[in-house]
Motif scaffolding. Structure first.
Motif, short mmCIF file in Angstrom:
data_model
loop_
_atom_site.label_atom_id
_atom_site.label_comp_id
_atom_site.label_asym_id
_atom_site.label_seq_id
_atom_site.Cartn_x
_atom_site.Cartn_y
_atom_site.Cartn_z
N ALA A 1 0.80 6.55 -6.79
CA ALA A 1 -0.32 7.47 -6.98
C ALA A 1 0.16 8.92 -6.95
O ALA A 1 -0.28 9.75 -7.74
N ALA A 2 1.07 9.23 -6.03
CA ALA A 2 1.60 10.59 -5.94
C ALA A 2 2.32 10.98 -7.22
O ALA A 2 2.30 12.14 -7.64
N ALA A 9 -2.46 4.88 -18.05
CA ALA A 9 -1.09 4.41 -17.87
C ALA A 9 -0.84 3.99 -16.42
O ALA A 9 -0.18 2.98 -16.15
N TRP A 10 -1.38 4.76 -15.48
CA TRP A 10 -1.21 4.48 -14.05
C TRP A 10 -1.86 3.15 -13.69
O TRP A 10 -1.25 2.29 -13.03
N ALA A 11 -3.11 2.95 -14.13
CA ALA A 11 -3.80 1.70 -13.83
C ALA A 11 -3.09 0.51 -14.46
O ALA A 11 -2.94 -0.55 -13.83
N THR A 26 -4.08 1.72 -5.15
CA THR A 26 -4.42 2.30 -6.45
C THR A 26 -5.93 2.43 -6.62
O THR A 26 -6.44 3.47 -7.05
N VAL A 27 -6.66 1.37 -6.28
CA VAL A 27 -8.12 1.39 -6.41
C VAL A 27 -8.72 2.49 -5.54
O VAL A 27 -9.66 3.18 -5.95
N ALA A 65 0.83 -1.21 0.00
CA ALA A 65 0.00 0.00 0.00
C ALA A 65 0.86 1.26 0.00
O ALA A 65 0.52 2.26 -0.66
N VAL A 66 1.98 1.23 0.72
CA VAL A 66 2.91 2.36 0.69
C VAL A 66 3.44 2.58 -0.73
O VAL A 66 3.48 3.71 -1.24
#
Length: 231
Positions: free
Chosen positions: A91-92, A101-103, A148-149, A84-85
């Motif tokens: 995410a940042a 692209a992130w997903a 991410t979700v 999660a970290v």
């Protein structure tokens, strides 16, 4: 040759290309059922996707209830939090840019981690460290995905827990306050988790841990290739 922009037609938005995130997250909910079937049935009654259940399991283990393990559960929680970290750091870095692209990056990382766990399960099924390796790899992958979700903020699709989904399904139904507009999505999420858990349990009981993990990795890999950035 006249381009789309020169002709006055807007160019296609790359974020719209691929499978909608709602469908992607429902498929990931099925994967969560597979992962928790592997972890709970095959790794000593520990969850690596559902941390609500895992905290309860840790309490059982700490109280000395038979069949539960403090080291196994603590490993799962610790690796989930590390994942999660990592998801938060990603995410940042990426949340202000392309959602697609992130997903896809996160899903690709999940696919790799779960694929490695499948390789470990196939290659060293009875080795002393296999249980801890599988707990660590899948727990980290699920922590990364959950972070991410959470940042994607798709309502009612957390992919790993259903408590609030079920609460909304009941409390906002026609028998509750009749305000729900997302009953199909919530129902689909519940059925997706149930389907994944049933399939995962059947595979674990009849074929061991490697096949359900390989299937989970394959689904995540396909989703990494086809996910779009639209809800």
């Amino acid at each position: 040759m006249t381009t789309a922009s020169q002709a006055g037609t807007p160019a296609p938005d790359p974020e719209m290309r691929g499978l909608r995130l709602v469908i992607v997250l429902l498929a990931l909910t099925v994967v969560s059922g597979l992962i928790d079937a592997v972890s709970y049935l095959g790794l000593g009654r520990v969850f690596t996707a559902n941390m609500t259940g895992n905290v309860v399991v840790l309490g059982f283990a700490a109280a000395g209830a038979p069949g539960f393990s403090v080291p196994h559960t603590a490993t799962s929680l610790g690796c989930f939090l590390l994942g999660a970290v990592t998801g938060g750091r990603l995410a940042a870095r990426y949340s202000g840019g392309s959602r697609r692209a992130w997903a896809r990056l996160t899903l690709a990382a999940e696919a790799v981690l779960v694929a490695v766990s499948a390789v470990v399960a196939f290659a060293w099924p009875h080795a002393t460290g296999t249980v801890y390796a599988l707990i660590a790899l899948t727990g980290y992958a699920m922590g990364l995905r959950n972070a991410t979700v959470r940042k994607l903020r798709i309502p009612d699709l957390t992919t790993t827990v259903l408590t609030m989904t079920l609460t909304g399904l009941a409390s906002e139904s026609r028998f509750g306050d009749a305000t729900s507009r997302r009953e199909p999505r919530r129902t689909a999420a519940v059925l997706a988790m149930l389907a994944g858990a049933c399939l995962g349990a059947w595979l674990v009981l009849h074929h061991g841990l490697g096949i359900p993990l390989a299937l989970a990795a394959a689904v995540s890999a396909v989703l990494a290739l086809v996910a779009s950035g639209k809800e």
